[in-house]
Design an enzyme around this catalytic site. Structure first.
Site, PDB file in Angstrom:
ATOM      1  N   ALA A 142       0.642  -1.176   0.084  1.00  0.00           N
ATOM      2  CA  ALA A 142      -0.088   0.037   0.171  1.00  0.00           C
ATOM      3  C   ALA A 142       0.868   1.201   0.073  1.00  0.00           C
ATOM      4  CB  ALA A 142      -0.967   0.043   1.316  1.00  0.00           C
ATOM      5  N   LYS A 193       0.248 -17.156  -0.284  1.00  0.00           N
ATOM      6  CA  LYS A 193       1.570 -16.459  -0.199  1.00  0.00           C
ATOM      7  C   LYS A 193       1.875 -15.850   1.211  1.00  0.00           C
ATOM      8  CE  LYS A 193      -0.027 -12.149  -0.537  1.00  0.00           C
ATOM      9  NZ  LYS A 193       0.553 -11.062   0.140  1.00  0.00           N
ATOM     10  N   VAL A 281      -3.450  -5.649  10.660  1.00  0.00           N
ATOM     11  CA  VAL A 281      -3.754  -7.087  10.433  1.00  0.00           C
ATOM     12  C   VAL A 281      -2.464  -7.956   9.587  1.00  0.00           C
ATOM     13  CG1 VAL A 281      -5.202  -8.957   9.855  1.00  0.00           C
ATOM     14  CG2 VAL A 281      -6.115  -6.855  10.951  1.00  0.00           C
TER      15      VAL A 281
END
EC number: 1.1.1.94
Length: 344
Positions: A142, A193, A281
């Site tokens: 992000a 992953k 998270v």
């Protein structure tokens, strides 16, 4: 392109995409659950919790009004943690309209049902056709998207025209989007992953070198591919952005929450201690349980996932993880269960 996009979820990924897409000229609505967060974003143009050093363009419409957010666009992107996706989908289900497309940005497997994110959406958005639901995955931290750094993603939907429509909506000069109709392959690659990233981080914390990390990444990809094929995925998907691409960035990057969590475990911290200090998270913890359950359901051998599970949930020493993997019985490099050997 003037497409309107509604992002449900103002965490790191939702915020980053809102910033990036608005800067590229899209009409963006960002829904946040908490009124106080919305007020802060409107007045300071900063997210008080996530990516707080990034300015949110004034053109982003920030709201906690779910109905207003839903009504602002016919393209909805849901950017909430995977284990919260169902509750949000339940709330937006009555607000869908003919022509609405819903894309999951969350990567994970629901613990209770072992469903992928698109399957969870299909469950809750029962009035929508399957082709109206897709995912947008790929190697994309992000922070870098918000900073307008070059990034590639894959838009996956059951039909190519729908995937291409999502591709067009999200493509910018610094965000290149590819198309794939193998939704389950993209989802399994993009979700599993995170388990491998924890394994790579454990190796970093224990002090293993590049050789060990390369082994974990490549052998981990092999077991993800086995699981994906058993679930109907196309093998070539795992050589793409949602496979090796996402795996590499998650296992190598200092931005990776899952790699960081694994590293701290390798340094001797407990899972409870790490999660209590993290603001965000780490999806891989819950995904480890789900992927192991899926592997058992499909009778697929996933030794790296099993080793991570033992460290996270069975109090095994991190040092034992690699020792157990290195002393397994000899195998062929390219191996599939007998029932899957005709898949190419």
């Amino acid at each position: 392109m003037s497409t309107s996009i509604t992002l449900f979820g103002a965490g790191s990924w939702g915020t980053a995409l809102a910033v990036h897409l608005a800067a590229a000229g899209r009409d963006v609505t960002l829904w946040a659950r908490r009124d106080e967060a919305v007020e802060r974003m409107r007045t300071t143009h900063r997210n008080p919790t996530y990516l707080s050093d990034i300015e949110i363009p004034p053109s982003v419409h920030v709201t906690s009004d779910l109905e207003a957010a839903a009504g602002a666009s016919s393209l909805w992107a849901v950017a909430v943690p995977s284990q919260n996706l169902r509750s949000v989908a339940t709330r937006i289900a009555p607000l869908t309209r003919p022509g609405t497309t819903v894309v999951s940005l969350a990567k994970g497997i629901e613990n209770e049902t072992l469903q992928t994110m698109s399957q969870v959406l299909a469950d809750e958005l029962g009035g929508m056709e399957a082709q109206q639901i897709g995912v947008l995955y790929g190697p994309s931290h992000a922070e870098e998207v918000a900073e307008n750094q070059p990034t590639t993603l894959v838009a996956a939907a059951p039909t190519e025209p729908r995937a291409e429509w999502v591709q067009d909506a999200f493509m910018t000069e610094r965000l290149r989007v590819y198309v794939n109709t193998d939704v389950v392959g993209v989802e399994i690659g993009g979700s599993a992953k995170n388990v491998l990233a924890i394994a790579a981080g454990i190796g970093d914390g224990v002090g293993y070198g590049d050789n060990a990390k390369a082994a974990l990444v490549t052998r981990g990809l092999a077991e993800i591919r086995r699981l994906g094929i058993a679930m109907g995925a196309k093998p070539r998907t795992f050589a793409g952005l949602a496979g090796i691409g996402d795996l590499l960035v998650t296992c190598m990057s200092p931005h990776s929450r899952n790699r960081y969590l694994g590293e701290q475990i390798g340094n001797g911290m407990t899972l409870e201690e790490i999660e209590s200090e993290m603001d965000m998270v780490a999806e891989g913890v819950r995904t480890t349980q789900s992927v192991q359950d899926l592997a058992r359901h499909h009778d697929i051998e996933m030794p790296v996932t099993e080793a991570v599970h033992r460290v996270l949930f069975e109090n095994r020493r991190p040092e034992d993880m690699v020792d157990e993997l290195m002393t397994r019985s000899a195998k062929r490099e390219h191996w599939l269960p007998q029932g899957l050997r005709n898949v190419s």
